[in-house]
Motif scaffolding. Structure first.
Motif, PDB file in Angstrom:
ATOM      1  N   GLY A 128      30.234  59.081   0.477  1.00 29.74           N
ATOM      2  CA  GLY A 128      31.300  59.713   1.253  1.00 29.74           C
ATOM      3  C   GLY A 128      31.237  59.394   2.743  1.00 29.74           C
ATOM      4  N   ILE A 129      30.606  58.255   3.047  1.00 27.57           N
ATOM      5  CA  ILE A 129      30.516  57.811   4.449  1.00 27.57           C
ATOM      6  C   ILE A 129      31.821  57.109   4.841  1.00 27.57           C
ATOM      7  CG2 ILE A 129      29.363  56.004   5.819  1.00 27.57           C
ATOM      8  CD1 ILE A 129      26.805  56.833   4.307  1.00 27.57           C
ATOM      9  N   ALA A 130      32.291  57.345   6.047  1.00 25.58           N
ATOM     10  CA  ALA A 130      33.505  56.657   6.504  1.00 25.58           C
ATOM     11  C   ALA A 130      33.216  55.173   6.633  1.00 25.58           C
ATOM     12  CB  ALA A 130      33.946  57.225   7.850  1.00 25.58           C
ATOM     13  N   VAL A 131      34.182  54.353   6.207  1.00 26.25           N
ATOM     14  CA  VAL A 131      34.003  52.906   6.273  1.00 26.25           C
ATOM     15  C   VAL A 131      35.226  52.293   6.941  1.00 26.25           C
ATOM     16  CG1 VAL A 131      33.777  50.763   4.944  1.00 26.25           C
ATOM     17  CG2 VAL A 131      32.596  52.830   4.171  1.00 26.25           C
ATOM     18  N   ASN A 132      34.988  51.401   7.864  1.00 24.82           N
ATOM     19  CA  ASN A 132      36.073  50.633   8.462  1.00 24.82           C
ATOM     20  C   ASN A 132      35.961  49.192   8.019  1.00 24.82           C
ATOM     21  OD1 ASN A 132      37.374  52.709  10.055  1.00 24.82           O
ATOM     22  ND2 ASN A 132      35.456  52.770  11.211  1.00 24.82           N
ATOM     23  N   ALA A 133      36.953  48.732   7.273  1.00 26.19           N
ATOM     24  CA  ALA A 133      36.938  47.356   6.770  1.00 26.19           C
ATOM     25  C   ALA A 133      37.093  46.413   7.943  1.00 26.19           C
ATOM     26  CB  ALA A 133      38.071  47.157   5.769  1.00 26.19           C
ATOM     27  N   ASP A 134      36.259  45.389   7.964  1.00 25.00           N
ATOM     28  CA  ASP A 134      36.264  44.474   9.097  1.00 25.00           C
ATOM     29  C   ASP A 134      37.150  43.254   8.861  1.00 25.00           C
ATOM     30  OD1 ASP A 134      34.741  44.049  11.750  1.00 25.00           O
ATOM     31  OD2 ASP A 134      34.630  42.088  10.759  1.00 25.00           O
ATOM     32  N   SER A 135      37.557  43.032   7.622  1.00 29.26           N
ATOM     33  CA  SER A 135      38.303  41.805   7.319  1.00 29.26           C
ATOM     34  C   SER A 135      39.234  42.053   6.135  1.00 29.26           C
ATOM     35  CB  SER A 135      37.323  40.684   6.952  1.00 29.26           C
ATOM     36  OG  SER A 135      36.619  41.035   5.768  1.00 29.26           O
ATOM     37  N   ARG A 136      40.108  41.082   5.898  1.00 29.13           N
ATOM     38  CA  ARG A 136      41.012  41.170   4.756  1.00 29.13           C
ATOM     39  C   ARG A 136      40.216  41.153   3.449  1.00 29.13           C
ATOM     40  NH1 ARG A 136      46.481  37.850   6.349  1.00 29.13           N
ATOM     41  NH2 ARG A 136      46.526  38.451   8.534  1.00 29.13           N
ATOM     42  N   GLU A 137      39.165  40.314   3.390  1.00 28.21           N
ATOM     43  CA  GLU A 137      38.345  40.279   2.161  1.00 28.21           C
ATOM     44  C   GLU A 137      37.729  41.637   1.890  1.00 28.21           C
ATOM     45  OE1 GLU A 137      37.877  37.833   4.362  1.00 28.21           O
ATOM     46  OE2 GLU A 137      37.608  35.910   3.340  1.00 28.21           O
ATOM     47  N   LEU A 155      38.651  56.048   4.929  1.00 22.92           N
ATOM     48  CA  LEU A 155      38.656  54.587   4.960  1.00 22.92           C
ATOM     49  C   LEU A 155      39.687  54.078   5.969  1.00 22.92           C
ATOM     50  CD1 LEU A 155      38.409  54.049   1.097  1.00 22.92           C
ATOM     51  CD2 LEU A 155      36.571  53.956   2.791  1.00 22.92           C
ATOM     52  N   GLY A 156      39.276  53.067   6.699  1.00 20.20           N
ATOM     53  CA  GLY A 156      40.167  52.511   7.710  1.00 20.20           C
ATOM     54  C   GLY A 156      39.954  51.018   7.849  1.00 20.20           C
ATOM     55  N   VAL A 157      40.655  50.448   8.815  1.00 18.52           N
ATOM     56  CA  VAL A 157      40.518  49.032   9.123  1.00 18.52           C
ATOM     57  C   VAL A 157      40.108  48.918  10.585  1.00 18.52           C
ATOM     58  CG1 VAL A 157      41.725  46.815   9.342  1.00 18.52           C
ATOM     59  CG2 VAL A 157      42.271  48.354   7.442  1.00 18.52           C
ATOM     60  N   ARG A 158      39.150  48.063  10.845  1.00 16.03           N
ATOM     61  CA  ARG A 158      38.818  47.763  12.234  1.00 16.03           C
ATOM     62  C   ARG A 158      39.823  46.754  12.757  1.00 16.03           C
ATOM     63  NH1 ARG A 158      33.155  46.264  15.230  1.00 16.03           N
ATOM     64  NH2 ARG A 158      34.077  45.683  17.216  1.00 16.03           N
ATOM     65  N   VAL A 159      40.449  47.120  13.855  1.00 14.81           N
ATOM     66  CA  VAL A 159      41.488  46.288  14.434  1.00 14.81           C
ATOM     67  C   VAL A 159      40.961  45.695  15.741  1.00 14.81           C
ATOM     68  CG1 VAL A 159      43.801  46.329  15.450  1.00 14.81           C
ATOM     69  CG2 VAL A 159      43.309  47.673  13.379  1.00 14.81           C
ATOM     70  N   ASN A 160      41.166  44.401  15.903  1.00 16.24           N
ATOM     71  CA  ASN A 160      40.856  43.768  17.185  1.00 16.24           C
ATOM     72  C   ASN A 160      42.145  43.725  17.995  1.00 16.24           C
ATOM     73  OD1 ASN A 160      40.354  42.179  19.352  1.00 16.24           O
ATOM     74  ND2 ASN A 160      39.838  40.323  18.192  1.00 16.24           N
ATOM     75  N   SER A 178      37.577  36.810  18.809  1.00 17.53           N
ATOM     76  CA  SER A 178      36.383  37.579  18.433  1.00 17.53           C
ATOM     77  C   SER A 178      36.180  37.587  16.920  1.00 17.53           C
ATOM     78  CB  SER A 178      36.535  39.019  18.940  1.00 17.53           C
ATOM     79  OG  SER A 178      35.654  39.881  18.268  1.00 17.53           O
ATOM     80  N   LYS A 179      34.910  37.650  16.508  1.00 14.15           N
ATOM     81  CA  LYS A 179      34.626  37.679  15.062  1.00 14.15           C
ATOM     82  C   LYS A 179      34.916  39.044  14.453  1.00 14.15           C
ATOM     83  CE  LYS A 179      29.819  39.213  14.981  1.00 14.15           C
ATOM     84  NZ  LYS A 179      28.419  38.943  14.694  1.00 14.15           N
ATOM     85  N   PHE A 180      35.191  40.049  15.282  1.00 10.58           N
ATOM     86  CA  PHE A 180      35.288  41.417  14.771  1.00 10.58           C
ATOM     87  C   PHE A 180      36.704  41.829  14.400  1.00 10.58           C
ATOM     88  CE2 PHE A 180      31.392  41.645  17.289  1.00 10.58           C
ATOM     89  CZ  PHE A 180      30.546  42.198  16.351  1.00 10.58           C
ATOM     90  N   GLY A 181      36.816  42.519  13.291  1.00  5.50           N
ATOM     91  CA  GLY A 181      38.042  43.214  12.947  1.00  5.50           C
ATOM     92  C   GLY A 181      39.175  42.295  12.525  1.00  5.50           C
ATOM     93  N   VAL A 182      40.317  42.922  12.293  1.00  5.61           N
ATOM     94  CA  VAL A 182      41.531  42.189  11.941  1.00  5.61           C
ATOM     95  C   VAL A 182      42.339  42.056  13.228  1.00  5.61           C
ATOM     96  CG1 VAL A 182      43.671  42.268  10.607  1.00  5.61           C
ATOM     97  CG2 VAL A 182      41.534  43.112   9.595  1.00  5.61           C
ATOM     98  N   PRO A 183      42.649  40.807  13.629  1.00 11.42           N
ATOM     99  CA  PRO A 183      43.368  40.629  14.896  1.00 11.42           C
ATOM    100  C   PRO A 183      44.754  41.260  14.836  1.00 11.42           C
ATOM    101  CG  PRO A 183      43.168  38.537  13.712  1.00 11.42           C
ATOM    102  CD  PRO A 183      42.358  39.529  12.953  1.00 11.42           C
ATOM    103  N   LEU A 184      45.164  41.837  15.946  1.00 13.94           N
ATOM    104  CA  LEU A 184      46.446  42.546  15.977  1.00 13.94           C
ATOM    105  C   LEU A 184      47.581  41.673  16.501  1.00 13.94           C
ATOM    106  CD1 LEU A 184      47.875  45.299  15.633  1.00 13.94           C
ATOM    107  CD2 LEU A 184      47.102  45.913  17.931  1.00 13.94           C
ATOM    108  N   ARG A 185      47.217  40.703  17.364  1.00  7.14           N
ATOM    109  CA  ARG A 185      48.290  39.979  18.049  1.00  7.14           C
ATOM    110  C   ARG A 185      48.499  38.570  17.532  1.00  7.14           C
ATOM    111  NH1 ARG A 185      47.416  42.092  24.341  1.00  7.14           N
ATOM    112  NH2 ARG A 185      47.852  44.271  23.847  1.00  7.14           N
TER     113      ARG A 185
END
Ligand SMILES: *Cc1c(COP(=O)(O)O)cnc(C)c1O
Length: 450
Positions: A128-137, A155-160, A178-185
């Motif tokens: 039950g730990i919160a998880v932020n997905a870092d990528s589409r995979e 559950l969420g998505v990490r957004v760059n 950046s290697k982190f998150g899903v790019p927004l722009r």
């Protein structure tokens, strides 16, 4: 010095504590380097964080503050901060294990790493730990796990937000590439994110962490505004409040140049409230993930000066604190300068005219310097140096070069009569421990291969 308020009190506690650490033999010939943590300072930072967000939101803001464990990965520190009402942000199985050992409940733990294995994800969802997905995979992996078993995890998505970098490239996480998150722009990225949320009613959080040391507050706030606006857009499209949690990461920078300025949680919270007022009106559960700003100012590395010499016109003090406890400073001194204080053999501030000196560490490479040409009273063998503001990302992120032992870490509290109490946070590593970590159990292991 013009020290004021809390900063001068913290500096005074440190002065008393380093002297007591020498006096009580916490640092001495047998233990030539140790790290000290100011328990009062850490508690005060946690309290300042709470009140900053409470005040900025006029009391309406719902917020879970978590501690980014990587900043000081020590179980008693995590426990102390949990006592002060903080949860944990973890980014590896090891950090999660530390958080659990400290007794931090899953509902107050957030998992954010950029490289989570399927097993880690499964365990996090089971707990039950919160998880932020870092990528589409990773989001596809979550699809499978969510379909397979119910979970209490948010559950969420990490957004760059791709708002750009600060002055230190290595800690700028919201650059375009950046290697982190899903790019927004990037082209099509926002539409992809909106679809991803529309297709997954269980995605109820958005996360960003714009960067760390070197990022100005305005840049951090711009990144937070971008993900807040994304959350609003997702919710408008859903016709309900699908996104309930906005995790704004950490990253508040610390001034390493004086005792004067602490990280200003109040200024940052006010700026956030001005930049994205809707975040503070109680509709969203805010999550923060501060690391450095909670502990940096409360840590000190104390080391003996083993020898001094002069070479090529330079004076050099060889100490027991180097790259193993101050890795970033040694390898990237421009980005990570540290203040060094000169102390005498008894751990008292050293008197005398300031003379330029190189303060070197014990590692066997020429670049193992904590400070070059630093103006300090002339150090002698048997004196001490203190590396100030090293509570985050220094001794807690030990580097095993030269098989130097991990130094002991001790918390301190200074009483009204300037008496100092110490508590062990971590014993110094033993030589047996070094051998065990270095394949000692497999001494003949390679011979067997022929
Ligand atoms: C490192 C990190 C933090 C903490 O950063 P600080 O600069 O120490 O506050 C928070 N969140 C994430 C995702 C991180 O990687």
């Amino acid at each position: 010095m013009g020290l004021t308020g809390n900063a001068s009190a913290a500096a005074a506690r440190r002065t008393v504590a380093v002297r007591a650490a020498v006096g009580q033999g916490i640092v001495g010939e047998h233990a030539p380097v140790a790290a000290l943590l100011d328990v009062h300072g850490i508690r005060a930072a946690a309290a300042a964080l709470h009140s900053a967000f409470d005040e900025a939101g006029g009391g309406r803001c719902r917020v879970l503050h978590t501690f980014a464990v990587k900043a000081c990965a020590l179980v008693p520190v995590v426990r102390l901060l949990a006592d002060e009402g903080l949860g944990c942000e973890v980014a590896s199985p090891g950090e999660l294990a530390l958080a659990r050992a400290a007794g931090v409940p899953p509902a107050r733990t957030v998992l954010d790493s950029p490289a989570k294995t399927p097993d880690e994800l499964r365990e996090a969802l089971a707990l039950g730990i919160a998880v932020n997905a870092d990528s589409r995979e990773e989001l596809s992996r979550l699809d499978a796990l969510v379909a397979a078993a119910p979970t209490a995890s948010a559950l969420g998505v990490r957004v760059n937000p791709q708002v750009g970098g600060g002055s230190i490239g290595a800690t700028s996480t919201a650059t375009a590439g950046s290697k982190f998150g899903v790019p927004l722009r990037d082209a099509g990225a926002r539409e992809w994110l909106l679809r991803a949320y529309a297709q997954r009613p269980w995605l109820t959080a958005v996360h960003t962490h714009v960067g760390s040391q070197g990022c100005p507050l305005g840049l951090l706030a711009e990144g937070v505004r971008a993900v807040y606006e994304l959350a609003e857009e997702i919710n408008r499209a859903a016709g309900r409040q699908q996104v309930r949690t906005v995790d704004i990461g950490g990253g508040l920078p610390v001034d390493f140049s004086s005792d004067e300025a602490g990280p200003d949680f109040g200024a940052y919270a006010r700026l956030l409230a001005a930049t994205a007022p809707g975040l503070f009106d109680g509709r969203y559960q805010l999550v923060t993930e501060f690391g450095r700003s909670l502990v940096a100012k409360s840590g000190t590395v104390l080391a003996r000066v083993e020898a001094t010499k002069s070479a090529g016109g330079r004076r050099i003090a060889v100490t027991h604190a180097g790259a193993q406890v101050a890795t970033r400073t040694v390898y990237a001194p421009e980005a990570w300068p540290l203040r060094v204080a000169a102390l005498d053999a008894l751990g008292r501030p050293k008197a005398g005219d300031a003379v330029p000196q190189d303060v070197a560490g014990p590692c066997c490479f020429a670049g193992d310097l904590l400070a070059a040409g630093c103006a300090l009273p002339l150090l002698e063998a048997g004196d001490h140096v203190a590396l100030l503001d090293t509570g985050a990302y220094y001794f807690s992120a030990h580097y095993a070069y030269n098989s130097l032992v991990r130094p002991g870490v001790y918390g301190y509290a200074v009483g009204g009569g300037a008496e100092v109490a110490f508590a062990t946070v971590r014993e110094p590593q033993s030589l047996d421990g070094v051998v065990a970590e270095s394949g000692g159990a497999y001494v003949a292991g390679l011979r067997g291969l022929g």
